[in-house]
Scaffold this motif. Structure first.
Motif, PDB file in Angstrom:
ATOM      1  N   ARG A 146      24.855  70.058  42.562  1.00  0.00           N
ATOM      2  CA  ARG A 146      25.546  69.516  43.136  1.00  0.00           C
ATOM      3  C   ARG A 146      26.495  68.164  43.724  1.00  0.00           C
ATOM      4  NH1 ARG A 146      28.602  73.857  45.322  1.00  0.00           N
ATOM      5  NH2 ARG A 146      29.461  72.826  46.873  1.00  0.00           N
ATOM      6  N   THR A 147      26.221  66.959  42.238  1.00  0.00           N
ATOM      7  CA  THR A 147      25.977  65.996  42.255  1.00  0.00           C
ATOM      8  C   THR A 147      26.793  65.427  42.025  1.00  0.00           C
ATOM      9  OG1 THR A 147      23.363  66.061  42.325  1.00  0.00           O
ATOM     10  CG2 THR A 147      24.346  63.538  41.810  1.00  0.00           C
ATOM     11  N   ILE A 148      28.331  64.087  42.370  1.00  0.00           N
ATOM     12  CA  ILE A 148      28.907  63.268  41.110  1.00  0.00           C
ATOM     13  C   ILE A 148      28.549  62.394  40.627  1.00  0.00           C
ATOM     14  CG2 ILE A 148      31.053  62.301  41.785  1.00  0.00           C
ATOM     15  CD1 ILE A 148      31.468  65.035  43.730  1.00  0.00           C
ATOM     16  N   ARG A 149      28.213  62.307  39.452  1.00  0.00           N
ATOM     17  CA  ARG A 149      27.989  60.334  39.495  1.00  0.00           C
ATOM     18  C   ARG A 149      29.292  59.805  39.128  1.00  0.00           C
ATOM     19  NH1 ARG A 149      24.261  59.459  33.855  1.00  0.00           N
ATOM     20  NH2 ARG A 149      24.977  57.668  33.814  1.00  0.00           N
ATOM     21  N   ILE A 150      28.950  58.168  39.701  1.00  0.00           N
ATOM     22  CA  ILE A 150      30.247  57.465  40.025  1.00  0.00           C
ATOM     23  C   ILE A 150      29.359  56.007  39.234  1.00  0.00           C
ATOM     24  CG2 ILE A 150      31.958  56.546  40.329  1.00  0.00           C
ATOM     25  CD1 ILE A 150      32.367  58.034  42.692  1.00  0.00           C
ATOM     26  N   ASP A 151      29.513  56.115  37.749  1.00  0.00           N
ATOM     27  CA  ASP A 151      29.032  54.529  37.463  1.00  0.00           C
ATOM     28  C   ASP A 151      30.530  53.915  37.043  1.00  0.00           C
ATOM     29  OD1 ASP A 151      26.609  55.493  36.971  1.00  0.00           O
ATOM     30  OD2 ASP A 151      26.705  55.835  35.697  1.00  0.00           O
ATOM     31  N   TYR A 152      30.430  52.497  37.801  1.00  0.00           N
ATOM     32  CA  TYR A 152      31.568  51.363  37.972  1.00  0.00           C
ATOM     33  C   TYR A 152      31.429  49.908  37.199  1.00  0.00           C
ATOM     34  CZ  TYR A 152      31.678  50.185  42.561  1.00  0.00           C
ATOM     35  OH  TYR A 152      31.033  49.333  43.816  1.00  0.00           O
ATOM     36  N   VAL A 153      32.020  49.367  36.738  1.00  0.00           N
ATOM     37  CA  VAL A 153      31.684  47.940  36.694  1.00  0.00           C
ATOM     38  C   VAL A 153      33.196  47.212  38.145  1.00  0.00           C
ATOM     39  CG1 VAL A 153      32.175  45.656  34.741  1.00  0.00           C
ATOM     40  CG2 VAL A 153      30.938  48.217  34.226  1.00  0.00           C
ATOM     41  N   PRO A 154      32.110  46.609  38.404  1.00  0.00           N
ATOM     42  CA  PRO A 154      33.430  45.525  39.876  1.00  0.00           C
ATOM     43  C   PRO A 154      33.757  44.732  38.659  1.00  0.00           C
ATOM     44  CG  PRO A 154      30.575  45.547  39.952  1.00  0.00           C
ATOM     45  CD  PRO A 154      31.120  46.506  38.658  1.00  0.00           C
ATOM     46  N   ARG A 155      35.175  44.127  39.306  1.00  0.00           N
ATOM     47  CA  ARG A 155      36.149  43.111  38.820  1.00  0.00           C
ATOM     48  C   ARG A 155      35.803  42.097  39.841  1.00  0.00           C
ATOM     49  NH1 ARG A 155      38.885  46.216  33.631  1.00  0.00           N
ATOM     50  NH2 ARG A 155      36.989  46.007  31.976  1.00  0.00           N
ATOM     51  N   LEU A 156      36.122  41.307  39.398  1.00  0.00           N
ATOM     52  CA  LEU A 156      36.618  39.981  40.272  1.00  0.00           C
ATOM     53  C   LEU A 156      37.034  38.678  40.457  1.00  0.00           C
ATOM     54  CD1 LEU A 156      38.354  39.935  43.514  1.00  0.00           C
ATOM     55  CD2 LEU A 156      35.523  39.478  44.052  1.00  0.00           C
ATOM     56  N   CYS A 157      38.048  37.758  39.497  1.00  0.00           N
ATOM     57  CA  CYS A 157      37.654  37.217  38.721  1.00  0.00           C
ATOM     58  C   CYS A 157      37.142  36.303  39.922  1.00  0.00           C
ATOM     59  CB  CYS A 157      39.955  36.244  38.913  1.00  0.00           C
ATOM     60  SG  CYS A 157      40.212  36.216  40.003  1.00  0.00           S
ATOM     61  N   ALA A 158      36.873  35.332  39.126  1.00  0.00           N
ATOM     62  CA  ALA A 158      36.270  33.310  39.617  1.00  0.00           C
ATOM     63  C   ALA A 158      36.765  32.735  40.924  1.00  0.00           C
ATOM     64  CB  ALA A 158      35.617  32.731  38.143  1.00  0.00           C
ATOM     65  N   PRO A 159      38.024  32.739  40.538  1.00  0.00           N
ATOM     66  CA  PRO A 159      38.417  32.502  42.425  1.00  0.00           C
ATOM     67  C   PRO A 159      38.509  33.014  42.852  1.00  0.00           C
ATOM     68  CG  PRO A 159      40.238  32.110  39.408  1.00  0.00           C
ATOM     69  CD  PRO A 159      38.966  32.585  39.673  1.00  0.00           C
ATOM     70  N   ARG A 160      39.002  34.340  43.161  1.00  0.00           N
ATOM     71  CA  ARG A 160      38.422  35.117  44.693  1.00  0.00           C
ATOM     72  C   ARG A 160      37.450  35.396  44.442  1.00  0.00           C
ATOM     73  NH1 ARG A 160      42.713  38.098  46.270  1.00  0.00           N
ATOM     74  NH2 ARG A 160      44.529  37.332  44.442  1.00  0.00           N
ATOM     75  N   ARG A 161      36.111  35.269  43.949  1.00  0.00           N
ATOM     76  CA  ARG A 161      34.583  35.304  43.613  1.00  0.00           C
ATOM     77  C   ARG A 161      34.680  34.398  44.789  1.00  0.00           C
ATOM     78  NH1 ARG A 161      32.905  36.021  39.863  1.00  0.00           N
ATOM     79  NH2 ARG A 161      32.950  38.586  39.696  1.00  0.00           N
ATOM     80  N   ALA A 162      35.155  32.908  44.080  1.00  0.00           N
ATOM     81  CA  ALA A 162      34.639  32.035  44.751  1.00  0.00           C
ATOM     82  C   ALA A 162      35.402  31.708  46.644  1.00  0.00           C
ATOM     83  CB  ALA A 162      35.605  31.000  44.785  1.00  0.00           C
ATOM     84  N   ALA A 163      36.335  32.058  46.846  1.00  0.00           N
ATOM     85  CA  ALA A 163      36.830  32.511  47.895  1.00  0.00           C
ATOM     86  C   ALA A 163      36.147  33.562  48.668  1.00  0.00           C
ATOM     87  CB  ALA A 163      38.509  32.286  47.678  1.00  0.00           C
ATOM     88  N   VAL A 164      35.555  34.273  48.283  1.00  0.00           N
ATOM     89  CA  VAL A 164      34.969  35.253  49.302  1.00  0.00           C
ATOM     90  C   VAL A 164      33.758  34.839  49.389  1.00  0.00           C
ATOM     91  CG1 VAL A 164      33.694  37.893  49.259  1.00  0.00           C
ATOM     92  CG2 VAL A 164      35.714  37.423  48.133  1.00  0.00           C
TER      93      VAL A 164
END
Length: 377
Positions: A281-299
């Protein structure tokens, strides 16, 4: 004379409202049509609230017309792929222009928020984006009440009602998500009567509601807004909605800013693996986060130059995960109906919801993640 010439168009639709550029008698106007008298009154009131604290276009006229209201604003310079914060974010790298803009944005917000902040009865704050959506008959009910649906059809064929009986293994971290208990807690949270920290803000600070050069647009949520709600809104929109979900599900909003579509892939998380171990009863989710450099700079700039200094004054010694968590959960659940999204997007949002509700939730890395390979199990 040219000053007497009238030019009109093109007409644009945003949500239920229509926007029409008009040049008349030498004036450049933006005419907004709304069918809702309540929304028109809220916009007029919100514009008045902001006018003495933020740069806003002048409201030239307001007219009652058959079927709704016309609001006529000074039109700021704009055009294809310029005129908004969005256009500074639609780049491969953060520019000096973006950095200067973010400095001005966070400085203005910090000064106004700290000047106008007060503990406020929740009945006196702008309620549209959070309280009204959590209330009986609001979006949480409209989207999810009495409804069950699969976590990700064709990928994880488990009903959301059964998530509470499973462990979620998300990028190597174990989480729990009780779907109906989460909805119940959010309803209870926004039905509580305890005062909240509120300040005078625009309320919906998205990259299409912030003009460049800096000005604030769209005022139906302007007024005394919950401060953590304001923060959660900008951070979630900049890191998820604006670069990924809105251009995916509301393409018409970017008719004049089509460069947005060139960057969707750079802002869309990628699922590497999604599996169900029915025995464990385990759900495994592996994902790669993606955020472009300008949005990361804004955050990052918003977090460091606005959220942290305000929190130091208003919530000393408080883990910021706590005030932000319910507002973030509402942004995840009550903007788009998860049951109507594509399977991978739904799965990613449920994973992001579980991470936000986890005791290990760290906003500083949640909103501006560094891309990394999925963990090896």
């Amino acid at each position: 004379m040219n000053t007497h010439r009238v030019t009109v168009g093109p007409l644009r639709r945003f949500t239920r409202n229509l926007l029409l550029p008009v040049d008349c008698l030498g004036q450049q106007l933006l005419v907004k049509y709304t069918r809702s008298p309540a929304e028109a009154r809220a916009e007029i009131r919100g514009h008045s609230h902001l006018a003495s604290h933020y740069r806003v276009p002048a409201l030239r006229a307001r007219l009652r017309v058959p079927g709704g209201y016309l609001l006529m604003y000074e039109r700021l310079p704009n055009g294809p792929d310029h005129g908004l914060l969005l256009d500074l974010l639609n780049a491969h790298e953060p520019s000096n222009e973006l950095r200067a803009y973010l400095h001005q944005l966070t400085t203005t917000y910090r000064n106004v928020i700290l000047t106008t902040a007060a503990r406020t009865d929740p009945t006196d704050v702008v309620r549209k984006l959070y309280w009204d959506r959590a209330a009986p008959g609001g979006r949480l009910d409209a989207y999810y009440r009495g409804r069950d649906f699969l976590v990700a059809p064709g990928i994880i064929n488990v009903p959301v009602s059964q998530l509470c009986t499973h462990t979620l293994d998300i990028n190597g971290r174990r989480h729990r998500l009780d779907w109906f208990a989460t909805l119940r807690r959010l309803r209870d949270c926004f039905a509580a009567s305890e005062p909240v920290w509120a300040a005078l803000t625009q309320g919906d600070p998205t990259d299409v509601n912030l003009a460049h050069p800096l000005a604030w647009l769209d005022y139906d949520t302007a007024g005394p807004n919950s401060i953590p709600g304001e923060f959660a809104n900008f951070l979630w929109y900049t890191s998820a909605l604006g670069g990924w979900l809105v251009p995916t599900y509301n393409r018409a909003a970017f008719t004049d800013h089509r460069a947005t579509f060139d960057h969707v892939a750079a802002n869309t998380p990628k699922i590497q693996q999604a599996t169900l171990d029915a025995t464990g009863r385990t759900i495994r989710i592996d994902y790669v986060p993606r955020l472009c450099a300008p949005r990361r700079a804004a955050v990052t700039a918003y977090w460091q130059d606005l959220v942290l200094p305000v929190a130091e004054r208003l919530w000393p010694s408080v883990d910021l995960a706590e005030p932000l968590r319910p507002y973030l959960a509402m942004r995840i659940l009550a903007v788009y109906n998860l049951a109507e999204l594509a399977a991978e997007d739904r799965l990613l949002l449920l994973a992001r919801l579980a991470e936000a509700l986890s005791p290990s939730f760290d906003p500083a890395t949640y909103f501006a993640p560094l891309e990394s390979a999925c963990p090896v199990h």
